[in-house]
Design a protein around this motif. Sequence first.
Motif, mmCIF file in Angstrom:
data_model
loop_
_atom_site.group_PDB
_atom_site.id
_atom_site.type_symbol
_atom_site.label_atom_id
_atom_site.label_comp_id
_atom_site.label_asym_id
_atom_site.label_seq_id
_atom_site.Cartn_x
_atom_site.Cartn_y
_atom_site.Cartn_z
ATOM 1 N N PRO A 84 10.867 14.428 4.836
ATOM 2 C CA PRO A 84 9.436 14.108 4.884
ATOM 3 C C PRO A 84 9.168 12.974 5.872
ATOM 4 O O PRO A 84 10.036 12.135 6.127
ATOM 5 N N LEU A 85 7.968 12.963 6.429
ATOM 6 C CA LEU A 85 7.529 11.873 7.286
ATOM 7 C C LEU A 85 6.113 11.480 6.899
ATOM 8 O O LEU A 85 5.265 12.353 6.683
ATOM 9 N N ASP A 86 5.876 10.186 6.838
ATOM 10 C CA ASP A 86 4.549 9.678 6.472
ATOM 11 C C ASP A 86 4.185 8.602 7.488
ATOM 12 O O ASP A 86 4.607 7.446 7.376
ATOM 13 N N LYS A 87 3.415 9.001 8.494
ATOM 14 C CA LYS A 87 3.044 8.064 9.557
ATOM 15 C C LYS A 87 2.229 6.900 9.011
ATOM 16 O O LYS A 87 2.491 5.731 9.336
ATOM 17 N N ALA A 88 1.233 7.183 8.172
ATOM 18 C CA ALA A 88 0.383 6.121 7.638
ATOM 19 C C ALA A 88 1.202 5.145 6.809
ATOM 20 O O ALA A 88 1.020 3.925 6.899
ATOM 21 N N GLY A 89 2.127 5.676 6.009
ATOM 22 C CA GLY A 89 2.974 4.795 5.203
ATOM 23 C C GLY A 89 3.888 3.942 6.060
ATOM 24 O O GLY A 89 4.122 2.764 5.761
ATOM 25 N N ALA A 90 4.422 4.540 7.146
ATOM 26 C CA ALA A 90 5.278 3.761 8.042
ATOM 27 C C ALA A 90 4.512 2.623 8.679
ATOM 28 O O ALA A 90 5.035 1.499 8.822
ATOM 29 N N LEU A 91 3.259 2.874 9.043
ATOM 30 C CA LEU A 91 2.450 1.815 9.644
ATOM 31 C C LEU A 91 2.203 0.688 8.653
ATOM 32 O O LEU A 91 2.248 -0.499 9.019
ATOM 33 N N GLY A 114 0.783 -1.236 0.000
ATOM 34 C CA GLY A 114 0.000 0.000 0.000
ATOM 35 C C GLY A 114 0.803 1.268 0.000
ATOM 36 O O GLY A 114 0.236 2.366 0.099
ATOM 37 N N VAL A 115 2.143 1.162 -0.107
ATOM 38 C CA VAL A 115 2.999 2.344 -0.090
ATOM 39 C C VAL A 115 3.402 2.684 -1.520
ATOM 40 O O VAL A 115 4.204 1.973 -2.132
ATOM 41 N N ALA A 116 2.836 3.750 -2.050
ATOM 42 C CA ALA A 116 3.119 4.173 -3.419
ATOM 43 C C ALA A 116 4.536 4.711 -3.517
ATOM 44 O O ALA A 116 5.105 5.191 -2.527
ATOM 45 N N PRO A 117 5.157 4.658 -4.698
ATOM 46 C CA PRO A 117 6.536 5.151 -4.850
ATOM 47 C C PRO A 117 6.727 6.580 -4.353
ATOM 48 O O PRO A 117 7.746 6.892 -3.735
ATOM 49 N N GLY A 118 5.759 7.466 -4.589
ATOM 50 C CA GLY A 118 5.901 8.847 -4.144
ATOM 51 C C GLY A 118 5.870 8.994 -2.633
ATOM 52 O O GLY A 118 6.402 9.966 -2.092
ATOM 53 N N ASP A 119 5.233 8.043 -1.937
ATOM 54 C CA ASP A 119 5.146 8.086 -0.480
ATOM 55 C C ASP A 119 6.305 7.363 0.200
ATOM 56 O O ASP A 119 6.443 7.428 1.431
ATOM 57 N N LEU A 120 7.104 6.668 -0.578
ATOM 58 C CA LEU A 120 8.118 5.786 0.002
ATOM 59 C C LEU A 120 9.159 6.529 0.847
ATOM 60 O O LEU A 120 9.472 6.079 1.962
ATOM 61 N N PRO A 121 9.738 7.668 0.385
ATOM 62 C CA PRO A 121 10.740 8.336 1.230
ATOM 63 C C PRO A 121 10.205 8.714 2.609
ATOM 64 O O PRO A 121 10.869 8.478 3.625
ATOM 65 N N GLY A 122 8.998 9.273 2.666
ATOM 66 C CA GLY A 122 8.430 9.662 3.953
ATOM 67 C C GLY A 122 8.089 8.467 4.820
ATOM 68 O O GLY A 122 8.260 8.500 6.042
ATOM 69 N N ALA A 123 7.603 7.380 4.204
ATOM 70 C CA ALA A 123 7.254 6.187 4.966
ATOM 71 C C ALA A 123 8.496 5.522 5.548
ATOM 72 O O ALA A 123 8.517 5.116 6.726
#
Length: 805
Positions: free
Chosen positions: A787-794, A684-693
Amino acid sequence: MDGGSSTNERDTLTALLTPQRVQDCLVHTHHIQPRPGEQGEWPDWADPDLVAAYRARGVERPWRHQVTAAEASWAGRHVVLATATGSGKSLAAWLPAITAIRTAQLGTSIATLQRRPTVLYLSPTKALAADQLHGLQTVLTSGDITDVRVATCDGDTPTDERTWVREHADVVLSNPDFLHFSLLPGHRRWQRLLRGLRYVVVDECHAYRGVLGAHVALVLRRLLRLAEHYGATPVAILASATTGEPEASAARLLGVDQADVTAVGQSSAPRGHTTVALWQPAILPGSEEQVWVQESVDHQPAWRPSGTPQDAPRRSALAETSELLTDLVRAGKRTLAFVRSRVGAEAIADQTRSRLADRDSTELAIRVAAYRGGYLPEERRELERALRTGDLLALSSTNALELGVDISGLDAVLIAGWPGTRVSLWQQIGRAGRAGADGLAVLVASDNPLDTYLVHHPEAIFEAGVEATAFDPGNPYVLAPHLCAAASETPLVQADVDRFGPGTPALLRDLVARGFLRERPNGWYWNYSRPESPQDLTDLRGGSGAPVQVVEAGTGRVLGTVDAARADATVHTGAIYVHQGRTFRVESYEDDVAVVTEASVGYRTRPHVDKHVSIVRTSTESAWGPVTWGYGVVDVTEQVTGYDRRRIPGMDLIGTYPLDLPTHTLRTTACWWHADAAVLAEAGVAPGDLPGALHAAEHAAIGLLGLIATCDRWDIGGLSTAVHSDTLEPTVFVYDGYPGGAGFAQRGYSAAARWMAATRDAIASCPCATGCPSCVQSPKCGNNNSPLDKAGALLLLTMLTGFAP
């Protein structure tokens, strides 16, 4: 708790509060209610001249907590006094210590004189030892006590003075570094001190956390071992800030059973009313419409902290703190401004002096100074004297003055940016209104989203408990060199195994096999055929080389020193070096010397630093389905590649200049995991969200590693990347921040399933929407928590734990 404030305190706050500032900057005020003091009686055993000396200093009766601690230590129990700043911890230590020296029944034989009681005082900083020396000498002089000889002895002490201290001093004030490198290896010259050692006073012991705490714990074990070798059984008196589990930390430092330590944690000293203001700098003029215009790779709005309003670019915390400090100085308020960096301390002092000189007079400007590491010893001593006498009205300081240097009568404390822990925050707040007076403390948020979150969520500060001190003396990477040092001081015997911990037998076998020690029927000996000194096998503070001297061209005068680890970034050719308001340009930098010339320029410099982690050797590897976990040796490389010139005060970019400086490499140990980007996309982690996740998962994992390995987050580092050059896949590294490793990453790898599950649960259970200090924000992030992506990290961590064996 909330409540009213005193007239003096209102006047101090009024000096800052214009109607515009109330609207734009003041986010929250928290009121700490005043508390009356509870006094006790002087113990019957207390030396009457010493009691008279304290009474002459205005201490008619001691506070109840001081009596409790002093009685326990006089009875022979180790004591940890963990009370707030300004609660009089020094009296609780000096009362039994000086009484023991003065009331000892001394005969006339040389043997009896050799047993005259002695006291060893240890502090984490030289400034604190100098301050304690001044305070103790003042008390002794007040009581006309001339038969107690007190002296400091550290790396700055000349050779002839060290000789006098060894031969005559009753109370020696020093630090753990001096013990490790000089006193313990040269213990035969210090026999008089060690034979009579009655008390060991460990001041500000909460400062010993992480790897430093493990080192100091082992230095103390070596000290107590040698004292016993000479027939002494000293009692330890430990002074600490208010921390979690003080008796457990004290027992771990000393290597004794927790039941042998008496903890005194409730202060009975009076406390004035203190107002704590949470402050966010105003939005820059003309920036009201720039509502966080940065975008992520897929053009979604950039991450910002949950629970905070839409924002725009704001003034820097340094500029805001400087302006507040200027207003407080104009109002005649004695103020201390804390800032985390040395450059920041100089900048705040410089800007404050400039504002005062421009609008007022130089008389006020010269009463403002900076205080930081890197000053020469004589400069430090003079600044400390000026603080005590009131010659200085305001000081901008790094956390060197967070500790217990006695600065009484402060009206206000400014804190430029979150200091990293609640322990440090409360230490700094405690400086305001010391000695029971009312005070004001202002936490000025930096542009780090962590700070933004905290000032808008005061419950995360005021309703959360303080942290416990984490360190592990059994860490084999730390313990091994101390076993070598101990064996060189006096051979290790079987009885020493319990003192140094259960991992000692295995380490002794390993050190014998590697040729560091030699085993004999009666113990283990240092191998004197080796070329190195056993004390040089480790550095208590993780130093990375000799300090770089900053030398003024023409005069050859040494202005100060810069730690080797920071030298490339701060004294490279072309850098602007600020020293007590004077600006110098670095003309050359080589061979551990930076040559500077004084220059009046309207800019400052900021370095560009490249950082990379490369895998040197994979020691072990395991597969969690499509995820690969590894542990091994890595090189963490950093290089200063250039610098910016930025116009002050706004720090606008003037130009960028390249540098050709060497790459510095930390070879250490790390654990890491990596997986194909397609696998992460399926999670569920899209390439654009990957650095923040990945970044958020890295932060959270570093924060939770302390559950698995007894460490502090400042002991470890991390790096996450969407494509790593060695794995060719998205990768997260967590590495030990010490040469050769410290065992933390290895423990993380061994318990990775439990570690990742705890990390996932911490994020999932956190009620914030997009991230906060309790889950994915880090106080030490070099990228300003972006960047930080809490949802992506989860999503990533749920995937990881799903594949865990």
